[in-house]
Design a protein around this motif. Structure first.
Motif, short mmCIF file in Angstrom:
data_model
loop_
_atom_site.label_atom_id
_atom_site.label_comp_id
_atom_site.label_asym_id
_atom_site.label_seq_id
_atom_site.Cartn_x
_atom_site.Cartn_y
_atom_site.Cartn_z
N ILE A 1 0.86 -1.19 0.00
CA ILE A 1 0.00 0.00 0.00
C ILE A 1 0.89 1.24 0.00
O ILE A 1 1.72 1.43 0.91
CB ILE A 1 -0.94 0.01 1.22
N ALA A 2 0.72 2.05 -1.01
CA ALA A 2 1.42 3.34 -1.10
C ALA A 2 0.41 4.44 -0.86
O ALA A 2 -0.54 4.60 -1.64
CB ALA A 2 2.09 3.48 -2.47
N MET A 3 0.58 5.21 0.19
CA MET A 3 -0.40 6.22 0.56
C MET A 3 -0.47 7.37 -0.44
O MET A 3 -1.46 8.10 -0.46
CB MET A 3 -0.07 6.77 1.95
N ARG A 4 0.54 7.52 -1.28
CA ARG A 4 0.49 8.60 -2.27
C ARG A 4 -0.57 8.35 -3.34
O ARG A 4 -0.99 9.29 -4.03
CB ARG A 4 1.85 8.77 -2.92
N SER A 5 -1.02 7.10 -3.48
CA SER A 5 -2.05 6.78 -4.47
C SER A 5 -3.46 6.94 -3.92
O SER A 5 -4.43 6.80 -4.67
CB SER A 5 -1.86 5.34 -4.97
N PHE A 6 -3.58 7.25 -2.63
CA PHE A 6 -4.89 7.46 -2.00
C PHE A 6 -5.10 8.95 -1.77
O PHE A 6 -4.15 9.70 -1.53
CB PHE A 6 -4.99 6.71 -0.67
N ASN B 1 -7.50 11.87 0.29
CA ASN B 1 -8.38 12.12 1.43
C ASN B 1 -9.43 13.14 1.04
O ASN B 1 -9.32 14.33 1.30
CB ASN B 1 -7.55 12.61 2.63
N GLY B 2 -10.49 12.67 0.36
CA GLY B 2 -11.56 13.54 -0.09
C GLY B 2 -12.91 13.03 0.35
O GLY B 2 -13.04 11.96 0.97
N THR B 3 -13.95 13.76 0.00
CA THR B 3 -15.31 13.41 0.41
C THR B 3 -16.22 13.09 -0.76
O THR B 3 -17.36 12.67 -0.54
CB THR B 3 -15.93 14.56 1.21
N SER B 4 -15.76 13.27 -1.99
CA SER B 4 -16.63 13.01 -3.14
C SER B 4 -16.78 11.51 -3.34
O SER B 4 -15.97 10.69 -2.89
CB SER B 4 -16.05 13.66 -4.39
N LEU B 5 -17.83 11.14 -4.07
CA LEU B 5 -18.08 9.73 -4.32
C LEU B 5 -17.01 9.13 -5.21
O LEU B 5 -16.62 7.96 -5.02
CB LEU B 5 -19.46 9.57 -4.97
N ALA B 6 -16.49 9.89 -6.16
CA ALA B 6 -15.44 9.38 -7.04
C ALA B 6 -14.18 9.04 -6.24
O ALA B 6 -13.52 8.02 -6.50
CB ALA B 6 -15.13 10.40 -8.13
N VAL B 7 -13.83 9.89 -5.28
CA VAL B 7 -12.65 9.62 -4.43
C VAL B 7 -12.87 8.38 -3.59
O VAL B 7 -11.97 7.53 -3.44
CB VAL B 7 -12.36 10.85 -3.55
N LYS B 8 -14.08 8.23 -3.04
CA LYS B 8 -14.37 7.05 -2.22
C LYS B 8 -14.25 5.76 -3.04
O LYS B 8 -13.63 4.79 -2.61
CB LYS B 8 -15.77 7.17 -1.63
N LEU B 9 -14.85 5.77 -4.24
CA LEU B 9 -14.81 4.57 -5.06
C LEU B 9 -13.39 4.24 -5.50
O LEU B 9 -13.01 3.06 -5.59
CB LEU B 9 -15.72 4.75 -6.28
N SER B 10 -12.57 5.26 -5.78
CA SER B 10 -11.19 5.02 -6.18
C SER B 10 -10.39 4.41 -5.04
O SER B 10 -9.64 3.44 -5.23
CB SER B 10 -10.55 6.33 -6.64
N TRP C 1 -11.51 2.76 -2.34
CA TRP C 1 -11.98 1.42 -1.99
C TRP C 1 -11.70 0.41 -3.09
O TRP C 1 -11.57 -0.79 -2.82
CB TRP C 1 -13.47 1.47 -1.68
N SER C 2 -11.59 0.86 -4.33
CA SER C 2 -11.21 -0.05 -5.41
C SER C 2 -9.77 -0.54 -5.21
O SER C 2 -9.47 -1.73 -5.42
CB SER C 2 -11.36 0.65 -6.76
N GLN C 3 -8.89 0.36 -4.81
CA GLN C 3 -7.50 -0.04 -4.53
C GLN C 3 -7.44 -0.97 -3.32
O GLN C 3 -6.67 -1.94 -3.31
CB GLN C 3 -6.64 1.20 -4.28
N LEU C 4 -8.26 -0.69 -2.31
CA LEU C 4 -8.29 -1.57 -1.15
C LEU C 4 -8.83 -2.96 -1.52
O LEU C 4 -8.37 -3.97 -0.99
CB LEU C 4 -9.15 -0.95 -0.04
#
Length: 258
Positions: free
Chosen positions: A54-59, A61-70, A72-75
């Motif tokens: 897990i590289a934190m630079r690829s995550f 910290n936002g609140t939009s739905l697109a950010v959430k889906l991105s 959780w897709s990596q997770l």
């Protein structure tokens, strides 16, 4: 006092809180339903145990739905790689901000990573609807059918799953749950709804004192008549004269004979 929404479930066992503090996260979660919904803190927790995956630079910290889906897709890809199997209902509940989902998910992650057993914050079956909260409210403060749909289905659920049939099934399930609660209220409080009992319900049920007459006597058993296996070809007449049947063999005819 407002009864519009269910109260937030806050608080974790001390062992889990001490564990979160020991990880030295980027920020301390205060509102679990909001802070864990985008998956950023979840990724940061796993990065302490699997820094090579897990590289934190690829995550983000936002609140939009697109950010959430991105995030959780990596997770999800990480879980599949490490053969980790978190409960899907907990992930969906955390993404959509269902009350109590994030707390239970963090406890499952704690058990998964530390191999320690803890008691969950709720002993009842996992249920992210507001049914438990509605049962504690007085009858006049409980939600209507439209309010129940709005409280139990988040807008992000509809945006993630645009299938009309699946969303219709969710709505029908919530309406059925609401109708069952209303029927139970009417049964428990018939005076409030001005429900009059029927004649059959008001009649006094007493046990019968007269027993059936057939139960006092036992009917005699009839002997079975034995039927002979072979039937004789002789026939006895009225005057005692015996008649014997004669079998006549007829000649076969050709189908072309006139």
């Amino acid at each position: 006092m407002s009864y519009s929404t269910s109260p937030r479930r806050t608080g974790l066992p001390r062992s889990v809180l001490r564990w979160l503090q020991s990880l030295d996260l980027s920020y301390s979660p205060r509102h679990f339903c909001r802070d864990f919904s985008n998956g950023y803190l979840i990724a940061e927790i796993f990065s302490w145990y699997y820094p090579e995956d897990i590289a934190m630079r690829s995550f983000e910290n936002g609140t939009s739905l697109a950010v959430k889906l991105s995030n959780w897709s990596q997770l999800g890809r990480f879980f599949a790689k490490r053969k980790l199997k978190p409960i899907r209902e907990l992930i969906d509940g955390t993404i959509h901000g269902k009350p109590g989902a994030a707390e239970i998910f963090v406890q499952d992650i704690y058990t998964m990573l530390t191999n320690r057993r803890i008691k969950h914050i709720q002993d009842e079956e996992i249920d992210f609807t507001d049914s438990i909260y509605q049962d504690k409210l007085p009858m006049v403060a409980r939600s209507t059918a439209s309010r129940a749909i709005k409280a139990n289905i988040k807008l992000t659920e509809i945006m993630v799953e645009p299938n009309i049939n699946k969303n219709r099934q969710k709505i029908n399930a919530i309406i059925n749950m609401h109708m069952q609660r209303r029927l139970l209220d009417r049964e428990q409080n018939p005076e409030r709804f001005n429900i009059k009992r029927t004649l059959g319900e008001r009649a006094v049920r007493r046990p019968s004192l007269v027993t059936p007459a057939l139960s006092l006597f036992s009917l005699p058993k009839q002997k079975a008549v034995r039927v002979p296996s072979t039937v004789s070809t002789e026939i006895r007449g009225k005057m005692g004269v015996h008649f014997k049947t004669i079998q006549v063999k007829q000649a076969e005819r050709c189908p072309f004979d006139v």
